[in-house]
Write an enzyme that holds these catalytic residues in place. Structure first.
Site, mmCIF file in Angstrom:
data_model
loop_
_atom_site.group_PDB
_atom_site.id
_atom_site.type_symbol
_atom_site.label_atom_id
_atom_site.label_comp_id
_atom_site.label_asym_id
_atom_site.label_seq_id
_atom_site.Cartn_x
_atom_site.Cartn_y
_atom_site.Cartn_z
ATOM 1 N N ASP A 223 86.709 8.751 61.972
ATOM 2 C CA ASP A 223 86.828 9.461 63.243
ATOM 3 C C ASP A 223 86.366 10.920 63.110
ATOM 4 O OD1 ASP A 223 88.083 9.137 65.941
ATOM 5 O OD2 ASP A 223 89.353 10.789 65.261
ATOM 6 N N HIS A 227 83.684 17.292 62.857
ATOM 7 C CA HIS A 227 84.677 18.364 62.848
ATOM 8 C C HIS A 227 85.095 18.784 61.440
ATOM 9 C CE1 HIS A 227 84.981 18.374 67.202
ATOM 10 N NE2 HIS A 227 84.905 17.053 67.144
ATOM 11 N N GLU A 247 81.821 8.575 63.027
ATOM 12 C CA GLU A 247 81.678 8.916 64.440
ATOM 13 C C GLU A 247 81.232 10.367 64.532
ATOM 14 O OE1 GLU A 247 84.472 9.533 68.383
ATOM 15 O OE2 GLU A 247 85.068 10.315 66.442
#
Ligand SMILES: *[C@@H]1O[C@H](CO)[C@@H](O)[C@H](O)[C@H]1NC(C)=O
Ligand SMILES: *[C@@H]1O[C@H](CO)[C@@H](O)[C@H](O)[C@H]1NC(C)=O
Ligand SMILES: *[C@@H]1O[C@H](CO)[C@@H](O)[C@H](O)[C@H]1NC(C)=O
Ligand SMILES: *[C@@H]1O[C@H](CO)[C@@H](O)[C@H](O)[C@H]1NC(C)=O
Ligand SMILES: *[C@@H]1O[C@H](CO)[C@@H](O)[C@H](O)[C@H]1NC(C)=O
Ligand SMILES: *[C@@H]1O[C@H](CO)[C@@H](O)[C@H](O)[C@H]1NC(C)=O
Ligand SMILES: *[C@@H]1O[C@H](CO)[C@@H](O)[C@H](O)[C@H]1NC(C)=O
Ligand SMILES: *[C@@H]1O[C@H](CO)[C@@H](O)[C@H](O)[C@H]1NC(C)=O
Length: 530
Positions: A223, A227, A247
């Site tokens: 996920d 980031h 992702e």
């Protein structure tokens, strides 16, 4: 209290060896993505599930086990389940953590979905069938239920110093902001782990190795990859020791491309956007899909191979929330199965689910009754089977990039020999036709459209001229590459398979079965060395 009790329960057990599947071993696979809470209950009951309430509806890992026939009958040989670790409890004001993405404790399981034994039973049930298990993991953050977070509620990262200073991301053009500020909001802040700190980094590397090993995972979906700084990922992937797919939520191939250098693969978001808009209406732009795919082929580390190709997922409105024209739906659904990457089908699409944006797109599948004899279920079955036939009949299928042979404003011809997919966005009132002069078949070669099970004959130059009724796609294969005792249009198939290089789904499964066994033995051997 709950955490301690559960941790004690987790500790002692013997892990079964995973297949420890590499990227290459995922190349031929087809993935069924499910939200564990919404897929199947342990005892087959069908409780109501109002998606707008955003609460647990009752799906479990035992439920998944009980419906593996349903998944495998469609031709899938890998299952991606939603995150398994312990999440925040109770209603946060944005609902409960039924989706699994709100981590509280990375070393305990989410008891709503079952026990350690249940998750291991799922891994073993999949492996017995020759299928792979893909775990979904969140590394970037932990979820809080107050702002500022009660850091002591997290495990093992239980002090503020384990996190970046609180600031919500406000500038997506500033990569430092994207990596070090926080996702979420003041109701459910997603406290951003300080992945610039070596202790945190090493804990995460050790953790992923333990998670994959403990639950015999064959692959990991990661996920919110963009980031965390890129150079965090190579060693994370190495510790995972299995196929990693990230992702990276962005539509720009130049932005996404570098992440294919640090992980095995990415979910193909850049293609997802033009794919959706190309087929959602007869005014969609097919050329922009073509252009994007060609960019991805030249920008990603392995081209489009092994990228996860999808039309739907848990974060986006379902395709059928935008159009219910079944011709458009069938064309769009065909794409992931006829392109270079690994097809991913989001549970419920095959049942015609129409949920819009999150949380509406997370419907309970039990409410469909898991009916198998339905047009879209059969479409998926055909697409998986024909892809496996193409893989079995041409050793280059999985390594040769697709080519667009003839594009018009409403039609596409996508070639991956021996497969030729003829797609259109004309919709159910159209009768599209395709003229593909250089399709590469033998002169007058007998072909089969596996979508309608109709004969088509190549012309004297190996080209194809064909048309369909009601705007449905055509997917062509040489009759000789289809098994006459197989499941795809057997009345028109002329291939017997045995030794001739042609084959069907059954032979493809057989072939990868050999790889599976070898991989399992290798994994068992390396496990014993630990
Ligand atoms: C199935 O399990 C649910 C939840 O545990 C329970 O409420 C229900 O009574 C069970 N139904 C049957 C038929 O056993
Ligand atoms: C980018 O974001 C970081 C973190 O929020 C901030 O410190 C920095 O000033 C920003 N840079 C620019 C050029 O805005
Ligand atoms: C894996 O199992 C070991 C031994 O029981 C345990 O210490 C560790 O926390 C587990 N890791 C995960 C991620 O569950
Ligand atoms: C795409 O990403 C690249 C690399 O991050 C960036 O330079 C470029 O401006 C982006 N293009 C668009 C249209 O946003
Ligand atoms: C369709 O997309 C292509 C490629 O991005 C672009 O050149 C073309 O102008 C678009 N066509 C229309 C009608 O918008
Ligand atoms: C075509 O699709 C539209 C949109 O779902 C639907 O209203 C219409 O009945 C369909 N027509 C045919 C001929 O299937
Ligand atoms: C197999 O694939 C290669 C690469 O696309 C192609 O050149 C060749 O013609 C194909 N063979 C058959 C029998 O389709
Ligand atoms: C063809 O199909 C039959 C029946 O499913 C199967 O036994 C046989 O192995 C298949 N042959 C090949 C080469 O796939």
């Amino acid at each position: 209290m709950f955490a301690l009790r559960f941790a004690a329960f987790v500790a002692p057990f013997i892990a079964l060896p995973a297949f420890a599947a590499s990227a290459d071993e995922w190349r031929s696979r087809a993935i069924y993505q499910l939200v564990t809470d919404r897929f199947a209950t342990s005892n087959g009951s069908s409780p109501p599930c109002d998606t707008s309430q955003r609460v647990y509806c009752g799906g479990t890992w035992q439920g998944v086990i009980s419906k593996l026939d349903y998944i495998q009958n469609m031709g899938f040989d890998a299952v991606w389940i939603s995150p398994v670790v312990a999440n925040v409890e109770g209603n946060t004001g944005e609902g409960e953590a039924f989706h699994g993405y709100w981590t509280r404790d990375i070393n305990s399981l989410n008891e709503h979905f079952g026990s350690t034994d249940d998750l291991n039973a799922l891994a073993s049930a999949l492996h017995t069938r020759g299928m792979f298990l893909m775990l979904d993991v969140v590394v970037n953050h932990m979820a809080a239920t107050s702002n500022p977070p009660d850091y002591s509620s997290f495990s093992p990262f239980n002090t503020q110093a384990d996190f970046h200073l609180e600031c919500f991301i406000d500038d997506y053009n500033n990569q430092t902001d994207v990596e070090q500020c926080w996702l979420g909001d003041t109701t459910v802040p997603l406290a951003d782990l300080n992945t610039e700190n070596d202790d945190i980094v090493n804990t995460m590397y050790t953790w992923i190795k333990g998670l994959v090993g403990n639950y015999s995972a064959d692959g990991v979906r990661i996920d919110t990859v963009k980031h965390i700084r890129k150079d965090f990922w190579p060693q994370f992937a190495q510790n995972a020791g299995v196929f990693t797919i990230g992702e990276v939520l962005d539509g720009n191939t130049s932005y996404v491309g570098p992440y294919t250098q640090v992980l095995d693969s990415v979910l193909d978001y850049p293609t997802f956007y033009p794919l959706t808009s190309a087929f959602v209406s007869p005014t969609g732009n097919l050329s922009s899909l073509v252009e994007l795919v060609q960019q991805a082929q030249s920008t990603y580390k392995d081209g489009e191979f092994m990228t996860g190709s999808f039309l739907e997922n848990h974060d986006n409105p379902r395709f059928q929330s935008m159009t219910q024209d079944q011709a458009l739906v069938k064309n769009a659904m065909t794409w992931p199965f006829i392109q270079d990457g690994v097809p991913i089908l989001y549970y419920g699409q095959e049942q015609g689910y129409t949920g819009g944006a999150d949380p509406a797109n997370r419907e309970a599948l039990w409410l469909s009754g898991y009916v198998e004899d339905k047009p879209l279920v059969n479409h998926v079955k055909t697409l998986n089977a024909v892809r496996k036939s193409a893989i079995a009949s041409n050793g280059s299928f999985l390594t040769t990039p697709l080519k667009f042979l003839a594009t018009t404003s409403s039609t596409l011809a996508v070639s991956k020999p021996p497969l030729l997919a003829l797609l259109s966005n004309g919709g159910n009132a159209s009768s599209p036709s395709w003229s593909v002069p250089n399709a590469g078949y033998a002169a007058n070669e007998p072909l089969v459209d596996v979508v309608s099970c109709a004969s088509v004959t190549a012309d004297s130059n190996g080209g194809v001229s064909a048309s369909s009724q009601g705007g449905v796609p055509m997917v062509l294969m040489p009759a000789s590459a289809l098994n006459k005792s197989g499941s795809v249009c057997s009345n028109l198939a002329t291939g017997s398979g045995s030794g001739s290089g042609s084959g069907n789904a059954a032979s493809a499964v057989g072939a990868s079965g050999g790889i599976i066994l070898a991989a399992a033995l290798a994994a068992a051997a390396s496990y014993m060395l630990l």
